[in-house]
Design a protein around this motif. Structure first.
Motif, PDB file in Angstrom:
ATOM      1  N   ARG A 102       0.843  -1.193   0.000  1.00  0.00           N
ATOM      2  CA  ARG A 102       0.000   0.000   0.000  1.00  0.00           C
ATOM      3  C   ARG A 102       0.880   1.246   0.000  1.00  0.00           C
ATOM      4  NH1 ARG A 102      -1.388  -4.817   1.925  1.00  0.00           N
ATOM      5  NH2 ARG A 102      -1.486  -4.255   4.100  1.00  0.00           N
ATOM      6  N   ARG A 148       1.760   4.805   1.068  1.00  0.00           N
ATOM      7  CA  ARG A 148       1.455   5.612   2.255  1.00  0.00           C
ATOM      8  C   ARG A 148       1.705   7.101   2.014  1.00  0.00           C
ATOM      9  NH1 ARG A 148      -1.763   1.949   4.455  1.00  0.00           N
ATOM     10  NH2 ARG A 148      -0.687   0.162   5.400  1.00  0.00           N
ATOM     11  N   GLU A 149       2.873   7.430   1.471  1.00  0.00           N
ATOM     12  CA  GLU A 149       3.201   8.805   1.130  1.00  0.00           C
ATOM     13  C   GLU A 149       4.044   8.789  -0.137  1.00  0.00           C
ATOM     14  OE1 GLU A 149       4.561  11.588   4.080  1.00  0.00           O
ATOM     15  OE2 GLU A 149       3.991  10.281   5.750  1.00  0.00           O
ATOM     16  N   SER A 170       4.120   0.096   2.470  1.00  0.00           N
ATOM     17  CA  SER A 170       4.181  -0.929   3.517  1.00  0.00           C
ATOM     18  C   SER A 170       3.088  -1.961   3.304  1.00  0.00           C
ATOM     19  CB  SER A 170       4.041  -0.295   4.907  1.00  0.00           C
ATOM     20  OG  SER A 170       2.724   0.183   5.122  1.00  0.00           O
ATOM     21  N   VAL A 201       4.555   2.938   8.615  1.00  0.00           N
ATOM     22  CA  VAL A 201       4.395   3.882   7.519  1.00  0.00           C
ATOM     23  C   VAL A 201       5.184   3.454   6.287  1.00  0.00           C
ATOM     24  CG1 VAL A 201       6.263   5.396   8.287  1.00  0.00           C
ATOM     25  CG2 VAL A 201       4.385   6.338   6.937  1.00  0.00           C
ATOM     26  N   HIS A 202       6.238   2.697   6.469  1.00  0.00           N
ATOM     27  CA  HIS A 202       6.899   2.089   5.317  1.00  0.00           C
ATOM     28  C   HIS A 202       7.858   0.986   5.755  1.00  0.00           C
ATOM     29  CE1 HIS A 202      10.126   4.727   6.566  1.00  0.00           C
ATOM     30  NE2 HIS A 202      10.860   4.552   5.480  1.00  0.00           N
ATOM     31  N   THR A 211       6.858  10.549   6.656  1.00  0.00           N
ATOM     32  CA  THR A 211       6.979   9.431   7.607  1.00  0.00           C
ATOM     33  C   THR A 211       7.136   9.868   9.059  1.00  0.00           C
ATOM     34  OG1 THR A 211       9.391   9.022   7.648  1.00  0.00           O
ATOM     35  CG2 THR A 211       8.129   8.066   5.811  1.00  0.00           C
ATOM     36  N   ILE A 216      -0.368   3.315  10.731  1.00  0.00           N
ATOM     37  CA  ILE A 216      -1.566   3.486   9.909  1.00  0.00           C
ATOM     38  C   ILE A 216      -2.490   2.289  10.132  1.00  0.00           C
ATOM     39  CG2 ILE A 216      -2.458   3.658   7.549  1.00  0.00           C
ATOM     40  CD1 ILE A 216       0.260   4.924   6.796  1.00  0.00           C
ATOM     41  N   TRP A 218      -6.936   4.157   3.798  1.00  0.00           N
ATOM     42  CA  TRP A 218      -5.933   5.220   3.828  1.00  0.00           C
ATOM     43  C   TRP A 218      -5.715   5.808   2.436  1.00  0.00           C
ATOM     44  CZ3 TRP A 218      -3.241   7.942   7.381  1.00  0.00           C
ATOM     45  CH2 TRP A 218      -2.092   8.623   6.968  1.00  0.00           C
ATOM     46  N   PRO A 278      -3.188   7.981   0.172  1.00  0.00           N
ATOM     47  CA  PRO A 278      -1.782   8.399   0.196  1.00  0.00           C
ATOM     48  C   PRO A 278      -1.631   9.908   0.318  1.00  0.00           C
ATOM     49  CG  PRO A 278      -2.153   6.771  -1.523  1.00  0.00           C
ATOM     50  CD  PRO A 278      -3.505   7.159  -1.006  1.00  0.00           C
TER      51      PRO A 278
END
Length: 330
Positions: free
Chosen positions: A187, A189-190, A204, A209-210, A266, A291, A296, A298
């Motif tokens: 997925r 995340r940012e 992640s 978060v990763h 992050t 998360i 969610w 991004p």
């Protein structure tokens, strides 16, 4: 009462077949000195040796090892290994890779690891997925009374607790991000998008978060089919330790690349240092954020807030930090 529920195609059903980052292989031209760095300064333990490779683990890593250091003439990235959530999940991911036209190869795993399937990402990085792992068993004198900790906290260095994530240099962030999403279930995340081009992506398979980041490669390594390494990260969980580590590294003549400080993306409290073999190592001072939202969306940073994404507070970012991957430390 009858309820009509319409499926929203914007939220495709996720898969959770990849459970976690299991281990990472790092190349070093100075294996003994690299092992010294990770054992004496970061408090990791040697769990095995095989040929020109040394296997290590941190004191809250539950498996046989989380880091494999292999001798090569140049520092860099070896293999990134993921653990599936079940034997059946491993089979599904192999099918997904094959459906996508990705060649897979079965082999006997490394020390402490069972049968492993290898494949290569679009950027040329070597990846593996496995299910079977050996669990670490502490000797009586090393066993912790804290049942959730596999061994006592080491009494040397400023010990790291576990492997946290890997940051790959890639030629095309978007292509590699989609590959991880479509074939493995990661997925997003940012990310960072500058002038319409994706420059970085944090991804992640867990609430972290990763566990992997892809960073646009300006060195040309990925264009030559050799996936580059920006950094490996190990988790402390205590921000104060970043200051202790910075003092320790300086006193031992190591090169601190950046920090201590905090990223906007992050929310990581960080310190980057070059280990003696020439690889950049990040020390993660806290969790960042977790998360739990299954829907969610991004978070995207752009040229308007790029500086804050990289450095929320702390020393300014050196231009070279995003340009090169594995300079040999002097």
């Amino acid at each position: 009462m009858t309820i009509n529920y319409q499926i929203d195609a914007a939220y495709p059903e996720p898969n959770f077949d990849i459970a976690q980052l299991a281990s990472v292989e790092m190349f070093s031209p100075r294996v003994d000195e690299s092992v010294w760095f990770f054992t004496e300064l970061l408090g990791m333990s040697v769990s095995g040796r095989d040929g020109d490779s040394v296997y290590l683990r941190a004191y809250e890593d539950w498996y046989h090892h989380s880091l494999k250091i292999t001798h090569r003439r140049e520092p860099g990235m070896g293999r990134t290994t993921w653990r599936s959530s079940s034997p059946q999940a491993l089979g599904r991911r192999i099918d997904a890779l094959a459906t996508s036209g990705v060649a897979v190869n079965w082999r006997e795993g490394d020390l402490g690891q069972g049968p492993t399937v290898d494949f290569t990402s679009p950027s040329g990085h070597s990846h593996s997925i496995l299910w079977e792992v050996d669990y670490f068993r502490a000797s009586e004198d090393q066993a912790s009374q804290l049942l959730s900790r596999p061994q006592k906290r080491p009494l040397k260095g400023v010990p790291v607790r576990r492997l946290d994530h890997v940051n790959h240099l890639v030629d095309d962030v978007t292509e590699n991000r989609r590959f991880l999403q479509d074939t493995l279930g990661f997925r997003l995340r940012e990310n960072i998008v500058v002038h319409g081009r994706e420059a970085a992506a944090w991804m992640s398979v867990s609430p972290l978060v990763h566990e992997i980041a892809n960073l646009a490669d300006r060195t040309g390594q990925s264009a030559n089919g050799q996936g580059g390494l920006h950094h490996l990260a190990f988790w402390y969980g205590f921000p104060q330790h970043l200051l202790d580590a910075a003092d320790m590294f300086t006193d031992h003549g190591l090169t601190i690349d950046l920090g201590p400080g905090k990223h906007g993306a992050t929310q990581a409290q960080f310190l980057y240092v070059f280990e003696p073999g020439g690889n950049r190592i990040e020390l993660f001072g806290d969790t960042g954020y977790l998360i739990f939202d299954p829907a969610w969306k991004p978070l995207t940073w752009t040229e308007d807030n790029l500086d804050k994404s990289l450095i929320w507070y702390g020393s300014p970012l050196a231009r070279e930090f995003t340009i090169f991957s594995d300079p040999v430390a002097g």
